[in-house]
Design a protein around this motif. Sequence first.
Motif, PDB file in Angstrom:
ATOM      1  N   TRP A  74      50.495 -43.732-131.411  1.00  0.00           N
ATOM      2  CA  TRP A  74      51.256 -43.844-130.810  1.00  0.00           C
ATOM      3  C   TRP A  74      51.469 -43.182-129.551  1.00  0.00           C
ATOM      4  O   TRP A  74      50.692 -42.346-129.078  1.00  0.00           O
ATOM      5  CB  TRP A  74      52.436 -44.135-131.105  1.00  0.00           C
ATOM      6  N   LYS A  75      51.136 -44.043-128.313  1.00  0.00           N
ATOM      7  CA  LYS A  75      51.202 -43.254-126.760  1.00  0.00           C
ATOM      8  C   LYS A  75      52.639 -44.063-126.083  1.00  0.00           C
ATOM      9  O   LYS A  75      53.104 -44.783-126.198  1.00  0.00           O
ATOM     10  CB  LYS A  75      50.596 -44.494-126.130  1.00  0.00           C
ATOM     11  N   GLN A  77      53.447 -42.487-123.204  1.00  0.00           N
ATOM     12  CA  GLN A  77      52.786 -42.800-121.558  1.00  0.00           C
ATOM     13  C   GLN A  77      51.513 -43.275-121.533  1.00  0.00           C
ATOM     14  O   GLN A  77      51.246 -43.445-121.824  1.00  0.00           O
ATOM     15  CB  GLN A  77      52.896 -41.204-120.777  1.00  0.00           C
ATOM     16  N   THR A  79      54.175 -44.691-118.610  1.00  0.00           N
ATOM     17  CA  THR A  79      55.129 -44.956-118.884  1.00  0.00           C
ATOM     18  C   THR A  79      55.021 -46.536-117.602  1.00  0.00           C
ATOM     19  O   THR A  79      55.915 -47.310-117.624  1.00  0.00           O
ATOM     20  CB  THR A  79      56.917 -44.605-119.041  1.00  0.00           C
ATOM     21  N   THR A  85      50.060 -48.851-122.683  1.00  0.00           N
ATOM     22  CA  THR A  85      50.720 -47.828-123.800  1.00  0.00           C
ATOM     23  C   THR A  85      50.634 -49.737-125.372  1.00  0.00           C
ATOM     24  O   THR A  85      50.422 -49.538-126.480  1.00  0.00           O
ATOM     25  CB  THR A  85      52.427 -48.260-123.894  1.00  0.00           C
ATOM     26  N   THR A  88      47.437 -49.850-127.184  1.00  0.00           N
ATOM     27  CA  THR A  88      47.863 -48.587-128.195  1.00  0.00           C
ATOM     28  C   THR A  88      48.650 -49.342-129.406  1.00  0.00           C
ATOM     29  O   THR A  88      48.464 -49.286-131.089  1.00  0.00           O
ATOM     30  CB  THR A  88      48.302 -47.391-127.725  1.00  0.00           C
ATOM     31  N   ASN A  89      49.887 -49.134-128.595  1.00  0.00           N
ATOM     32  CA  ASN A  89      50.982 -49.937-129.398  1.00  0.00           C
ATOM     33  C   ASN A  89      50.598 -51.105-131.005  1.00  0.00           C
ATOM     34  O   ASN A  89      51.410 -50.498-131.832  1.00  0.00           O
ATOM     35  CB  ASN A  89      52.272 -49.018-128.924  1.00  0.00           C
ATOM     36  N   TYR A 140      58.924 -48.564-124.963  1.00  0.00           N
ATOM     37  CA  TYR A 140      59.211 -47.520-126.190  1.00  0.00           C
ATOM     38  C   TYR A 140      60.005 -48.890-127.621  1.00  0.00           C
ATOM     39  O   TYR A 140      58.729 -48.541-128.825  1.00  0.00           O
ATOM     40  CB  TYR A 140      59.864 -46.265-125.641  1.00  0.00           C
ATOM     41  N   GLU A 143      58.155 -52.023-127.888  1.00  0.00           N
ATOM     42  CA  GLU A 143      56.995 -52.230-128.788  1.00  0.00           C
ATOM     43  C   GLU A 143      57.580 -50.945-130.739  1.00  0.00           C
ATOM     44  O   GLU A 143      56.662 -51.872-131.259  1.00  0.00           O
ATOM     45  CB  GLU A 143      55.857 -51.007-128.369  1.00  0.00           C
TER      46      GLU A 143
END
Length: 333
Positions: A74-75, A77, A79, A85, A88-89, A140, A143
């Motif tokens: 998980w990333k 940052q 933001t 993000t 990756t997420n 965040y 995601e």
Amino acid sequence: MKVVVIGASGNLGSATIRALTADGAATVIAVARRAPSGPRTNTHASAEWREADVSTGNLEPVLEGADAVVHLAWKFQPTHRPEETWATNAVGTRKVLEAVTRAGVPALVCVSSVAAYSPVDHDDHLDETWETDGASSAAYCREKAYVERALDAFSGYHPEVRLVRVRPAFVFQRSAASEQRRIFGGALARPELLDRRRIPVVPVPAGLRFQAVHAGDVGRALATAATTEVTGAFNLAGEGVITREEIGELMGARTVEVPSNLMRQGLETAWHARLAPVPGSLLDAVMQLPLMSTARAERELDWRPRHSAMEALEAVISGIPAKAGSELPPLHP
């Protein structure tokens, strides 16, 4: 038993490896974008490290022959670059699910978050059936909610895969203190400035209350989920709730209550000016998070936290001025 831990070098990954290798019952393949270099601790040396990026790499060869996969990558940052993000997420998680299917892995444990839960306006301790549409508009939360929907679809299409999702409260440990200072405090939050001895007054948004859990306790739950036959969702939180009073006690300082909307506006302004690393929408999430019941984890995982919420938060607060960390790349002091 062969367990692949994806996102193995971070806060939760390091704790999960410790738990899985504690009794030598599991062979651990640790996957990270950057494997540790140089001398390693006994815990990290007990895992076989592979380098891969979930957003771009071919994960199927890494997962071949695995009895379970624990997905933690998980990333948080940057933001200011949500496309990074998201890659990756959201995209990365979808690629993990595809690789699990192609490799024929029979079990998947995926970490979600308390931030996946929809907002609440009461302090009842909720179970795992509460809606998971995200606590605010923060990337965040969006995601995490997306991952929950991806897992819903995956479980429908692949009932043959034993799927577990874990929703921890805020996760802390001393060795992650430097990483979490960088993520949430940014370059201006120097370790010496966050020494409790130098902070006489702490502003706290009105109505703040949240749960916390020690990474070691989450790691034990993830290890149990990977190596037993449980399925479904599990909330994880240490005993107790953090409020203004607990923060004052931990910091040894006087606290001042600030209207949450005022603090949110200040944080949002600082974020746009690149002075703060997190947006105001993240404070919205914190203020609207539910308090979770951990009864299901206690019952089905035989899980009891060894650290209270206060002890988990104390670990990171004391670790920041001490520049605590480890040799794992994300956790470097």
